[in-house]
Design a protein around this motif. Structure first.
Motif, mmCIF file in Angstrom:
data_model
loop_
_atom_site.group_PDB
_atom_site.id
_atom_site.type_symbol
_atom_site.label_atom_id
_atom_site.label_comp_id
_atom_site.label_asym_id
_atom_site.label_seq_id
_atom_site.Cartn_x
_atom_site.Cartn_y
_atom_site.Cartn_z
ATOM 1 N N LYS A 1 -62.874 64.724 14.334
ATOM 2 C CA LYS A 1 -63.975 64.179 13.749
ATOM 3 C C LYS A 1 -65.188 64.342 14.930
ATOM 4 C CE LYS A 1 -66.022 59.922 12.313
ATOM 5 N NZ LYS A 1 -65.961 58.431 12.137
ATOM 6 N N GLU A 2 -66.302 64.936 14.005
ATOM 7 C CA GLU A 2 -67.400 65.517 14.724
ATOM 8 C C GLU A 2 -67.641 64.552 16.023
ATOM 9 O OE1 GLU A 2 -69.585 67.733 16.489
ATOM 10 O OE2 GLU A 2 -69.073 68.758 14.698
ATOM 11 N N ALA A 3 -67.667 64.950 17.369
ATOM 12 C CA ALA A 3 -67.820 64.307 18.515
ATOM 13 C C ALA A 3 -69.365 64.288 19.042
ATOM 14 C CB ALA A 3 -66.821 64.516 19.472
ATOM 15 N N PHE A 4 -70.158 65.312 18.703
ATOM 16 C CA PHE A 4 -71.258 65.729 19.293
ATOM 17 C C PHE A 4 -71.136 65.564 20.828
ATOM 18 C CE2 PHE A 4 -72.279 63.523 15.314
ATOM 19 C CZ PHE A 4 -72.911 64.616 14.611
ATOM 20 N N SER A 5 -72.017 64.698 21.389
ATOM 21 C CA SER A 5 -71.747 64.598 22.990
ATOM 22 C C SER A 5 -70.851 63.506 23.400
ATOM 23 C CB SER A 5 -72.948 64.535 23.463
ATOM 24 O OG SER A 5 -73.790 63.281 23.103
ATOM 25 N N ARG A 6 -69.980 63.012 22.733
ATOM 26 C CA ARG A 6 -69.113 61.958 23.287
ATOM 27 C C ARG A 6 -67.797 62.751 23.704
ATOM 28 N NH1 ARG A 6 -72.169 59.428 19.680
ATOM 29 N NH2 ARG A 6 -72.743 57.408 20.111
ATOM 30 N N GLN A 7 -67.474 62.075 24.799
ATOM 31 C CA GLN A 7 -66.203 62.649 25.688
ATOM 32 C C GLN A 7 -64.653 62.303 25.135
ATOM 33 O OE1 GLN A 7 -66.944 62.423 29.814
ATOM 34 N NE2 GLN A 7 -68.282 64.089 29.772
ATOM 35 N N ARG A 8 -64.737 61.181 24.389
ATOM 36 C CA ARG A 8 -63.545 60.916 23.724
ATOM 37 C C ARG A 8 -63.438 60.770 22.489
ATOM 38 N NH1 ARG A 8 -60.135 58.274 27.858
ATOM 39 N NH2 ARG A 8 -60.473 59.583 29.694
ATOM 40 N N GLU A 9 -64.083 59.854 21.616
ATOM 41 C CA GLU A 9 -64.289 59.705 20.156
ATOM 42 C C GLU A 9 -64.353 61.047 19.394
ATOM 43 O OE1 GLU A 9 -67.326 57.543 17.002
ATOM 44 O OE2 GLU A 9 -67.455 57.113 19.232
ATOM 45 N N GLY A 10 -63.482 61.252 18.434
ATOM 46 C CA GLY A 10 -63.604 62.561 17.710
ATOM 47 C C GLY A 10 -62.643 63.541 17.979
ATOM 48 N N TRP A 11 -62.284 63.578 19.263
ATOM 49 C CA TRP A 11 -61.372 64.752 19.712
ATOM 50 C C TRP A 11 -59.837 64.567 19.323
ATOM 51 C CZ3 TRP A 11 -64.033 68.754 20.845
ATOM 52 C CH2 TRP A 11 -64.988 69.007 21.446
ATOM 53 N N LYS A 12 -59.036 65.534 18.937
ATOM 54 C CA LYS A 12 -57.738 65.604 18.854
ATOM 55 C C LYS A 12 -56.979 66.952 19.365
ATOM 56 C CE LYS A 12 -56.432 61.754 16.128
ATOM 57 N NZ LYS A 12 -55.172 61.034 16.447
ATOM 58 N N TRP A 13 -55.952 66.635 19.707
ATOM 59 C CA TRP A 13 -55.025 67.775 20.049
ATOM 60 C C TRP A 13 -54.318 68.709 18.788
ATOM 61 C CZ3 TRP A 13 -55.741 69.608 24.754
ATOM 62 C CH2 TRP A 13 -56.094 68.872 25.802
ATOM 63 N N VAL A 14 -54.347 69.732 18.805
ATOM 64 C CA VAL A 14 -53.618 70.626 17.787
ATOM 65 C C VAL A 14 -52.373 69.957 17.079
ATOM 66 C CG1 VAL A 14 -55.049 72.567 17.995
ATOM 67 C CG2 VAL A 14 -52.712 72.361 19.138
ATOM 68 N N THR A 15 -51.580 69.304 18.148
ATOM 69 C CA THR A 15 -50.250 68.754 17.661
ATOM 70 C C THR A 15 -50.495 67.467 16.968
ATOM 71 O OG1 THR A 15 -50.269 67.979 19.876
ATOM 72 C CG2 THR A 15 -49.288 70.014 19.702
ATOM 73 N N GLY A 16 -51.631 66.990 17.032
ATOM 74 C CA GLY A 16 -51.867 65.707 16.322
ATOM 75 C C GLY A 16 -52.018 64.502 17.430
ATOM 76 N N GLU A 17 -51.719 64.846 18.795
ATOM 77 C CA GLU A 17 -51.686 63.766 19.797
ATOM 78 C C GLU A 17 -52.928 63.396 19.971
ATOM 79 O OE1 GLU A 17 -49.287 65.167 23.514
ATOM 80 O OE2 GLU A 17 -49.305 67.199 21.938
#
Length: 618
Positions: free
Chosen positions: A97-113
């Motif tokens: 999900k678009e994270a913009f400048s946030r370092q945790r929120e929105g980021w996902k690993w390609v494995t779904g982790e």
């Protein structure tokens, strides 16, 4: 069929081709996975290429996913110190999900982790140009966002690392395994009662490099040189000079605190200038490896945290005891729970390790290694378990002895801080180039600006969960709008500074952006620590401004030393957010071996010194 069978070994040979396969225990429960470096491609191409790379028994591969700083550092070994793609994204097509400048929120690993560990550069991610939904690991192990190569995003081509979830209970045969950091042979000098004993080997040519210059130096490479020199005399311990404050000697300590005049001075206690009195003369651009041993005394059994600053890498053992947890750049060796380490050359390493210590004497053994000149190796201790340096002001250099007098204090009056910042509409991007003065004018003219008063401290971040300022419990900026890329807006914070005793004090800012600080009636003496040297720092008698929008691996932090009279002073802080993650903290402490804390209400209370972990007299 197991991974040790001949059939699987043949598959490994087919998988590897001319490229090396690596194995390390970063799978679930410490099981061993396989890794391999592949040629350059866009991130989207790398993702497809990794998934099309069959592993043992046809096991599918994927772009590498990372769950710890230990695994992150292992990628630096595999990548031969090149920037590489990893499998992290905020692209909605892959669960992000678009994270913009946030370092945790929105980021996902390609494995779904889910993202549980991160190692971003200080001013990343920044969602530059037409969007950046992919993540690369640079040569220092720090992360940046980059274009995926599709949907109008940049088509940067980088090598990438494939991971296969082999989950073997032992190293996969046929692959190069991760090895333990601490050397098998004895390399330590003989202990010296009441002192730290040191052995070193210096000289750029004498430090071996296993491959190219890009490969970081490592403790594993340098430590054998100490064993070769074991027959030579050891340094017979060292004693650091006195700490000076107001012309009076406060203490004389045998600390595990070493630095050369050209060091970057990135330690948490920035105001300590003492240098090792018998430190070797290191030629410019020299490498060296050193071993240190000493015995500390623990009066009260309990949990303790040790903060290490090392230029460039280190390994630390205490009393033959197991480490419990770590944060920062260091980690517990996956193959040796007695060793706290960051074994590969890098920029200045800062790491925290926690262990339980019984009462009594404990042997401290440390190895550290320097890739070029500009050396520092510091170890601090504090009672309790701490995740970050700013969680306590009880830090003392290892070896610290209790002082017999209270130390002065500095804080903010009971009225607290007053903060003004721009409302929801940020300034145009071009305005960030016009500097702090224009930003301040625009803030004063903003009729919709947001004002907050009676704040106990200044500790703001747009990603509080990422702990950008190193002080716990950061708050969102007053004008923060979740899910909106707020860039290029000004903020001003004002308060009454309370000084309990005339003397020298350290005042610092952690500011990812442009920032300025003024103390009326104060005398600015010098900078103690800056993100990029002094090239972006402007100093005046009672103020300074600097550019904390760093483009390298340095933290956006500045610590300055001031001469302050007893009483109250007006303090004024101005901040201009200029892209990337936003953070602002104001902190202070008396000059000397004291841990800084947030400049807060209730802080101006003189207190006695805290006991450290002194060297044993036995």
């Amino acid at each position: 069929m197991t991974l040790r069978s001949p059939a699987i070994l043949l598959v490994l040979c087919a998988v590897s081709g001319a490229q090396t396969l690596y194995t390390a225990p970063f799978g679930p429960g410490g099981t061993w996975n396989l890794y391999q470096l592949k040629g350059a491609d866009t991130w989207n191409g790398a993702k497809s290429g990794a998934e099309a790379s069959p592993g043992p028994g046809g096991l599918p591969g994927h772009l590498v996913t990372l769950s710890s700083i230990a695994e992150n550092h292992f990628m630096r070994i595999i990548s031969n110190r090149q920037s590489v793609w990893c499998g992290l994204t905020d692209d909605e097509r892959f669960g992000g999900k678009e994270a913009f400048s946030r370092q945790r929120e929105g980021w996902k690993w390609v494995t779904g982790e889910t993202l549980s560990f991160s190692n971003w550069k200080p001013n990343e991610p920044d969602e530059w140009t037409n969007g950046e939904d992919a993540v690369l690991i640079d040569r220092y192990g720090r992360w940046s966002d980059g274009g995926t190569g599709v949907a109008g995003q940049a088509s940067t081509r980088l090598p990438y690392i494939v991971e296969w979830e082999t989950r073997s209970p032992a190293p996969v045969e046929g692959a190069t395994p991760l090895t333990r950091t601490w050397p098998e042979q004895s390399v330590m000098p003989d202990p010296v009662r009441g002192r730290w004993a040191v052995r070193w080997v210096a000289g750029y040519a004498r430090i071996p490099r296993t491959t190219s210059y890009r490969t970081p130096l490592s403790i594993q490479e340098g430590a054998p040189l100490l064993a070769k020199d074991a027959g030579k005399p050891d340094a017979k311990g060292f004693q650091l000079a006195s700490i000076q404050n107001q012309g009076k000697s406060l203490s004389r300590n045998a600390w595990l605190w070493m630095s050369t005049p050209d060091s970057n001075r990135q330690g948490w206690l920035a105001g300590i200038d003492e240098e090792l009195s018998n430190f070797p003369s290191i030629p410019p651009r020299s490498s060296y490896v050193a071993a240190t041993v000493g015995k500390i005394h623990v009066e009260t059994a309990g949990t303790y945290t040790f903060a290490v600053t090392a230029e460039d890498c280190f390994a630390l053992r205490i009393g033959g005891l197991k480490w419990k947890s770590t944060t920062g750049d260091g980690y517990i060796d996956p193959l040796d729970p007695l060793t706290f380490t960051q074994p590969n050359g890098t920029f200045s390493t800062k790491a925290l390790g926690v262990m339980d210590l019984p009462a009594g004497d404990h042997l401290v053994e440390a190895l550290w290694m320097v890739e070029t000149s500009g050396s520092e190796f510091h170890v601090l201790s504090a009672p309790g378990a701490h995740l970050t340096e700013g969680a306590t002001t009880a830090w003392r250099p290892l070896g610290h002895q209790l002082m017999d007098r209270p130390f002065p204090a500095i804080g903010i009056s009971g009225a607290g801080w007053t903060v003004d910042c721009s409302a929801a509409s940020p300034l145009p991007k071009g305005d960030s180039q016009t500097g702090l003065q224009d930003g301040l004018i625009k803030l004063e003219l903003d009729l919709n600006r947001i004002s907050k008063s009676d704040l106990a401290s200044i500790n703001f971040s747009d990603s509080p969960e990422a702990n950008l300022t190193h002080f716990p419990d950061a708050s969102l900026f007053p004008n923060d709008r979740p899910g909106v890329p707020d860039d290029h807006w000004p903020l001003r914070a004002r308060a009454r500074l309370v000084v309990t005793e005339q003397g020298t004090y350290q005042i610092g800012l952690h500011a990812a952006g442009l920032a300025a600080l003024q103390i009326k009636g104060g005398q600015l003496i010098r900078p103690l620590q800056t993100a990029q040297g002094t090239k972006d720092l402007n100093m005046r008698q009672d103020s300074f401004d600097f550019n904390g929008q760093v483009d390298n691996n340095s933290e956006p932090k500045i610590i300055t030393e001031w001469q302050l009279e007893k009483g109250e002073h007006e303090i004024d802080v101005f901040y201009l957010k200029a892209g990337g993650p936003a953070s602002l903290a104001v902190f202070a402490c008396p000059s000397g071996p004291f841990g800084p804390g947030l400049l807060a209400t209730g802080g101006a209370k003189p207190a006695p010194d805290l006991p450290g972990l002194p060297l044993s007299s036995r």
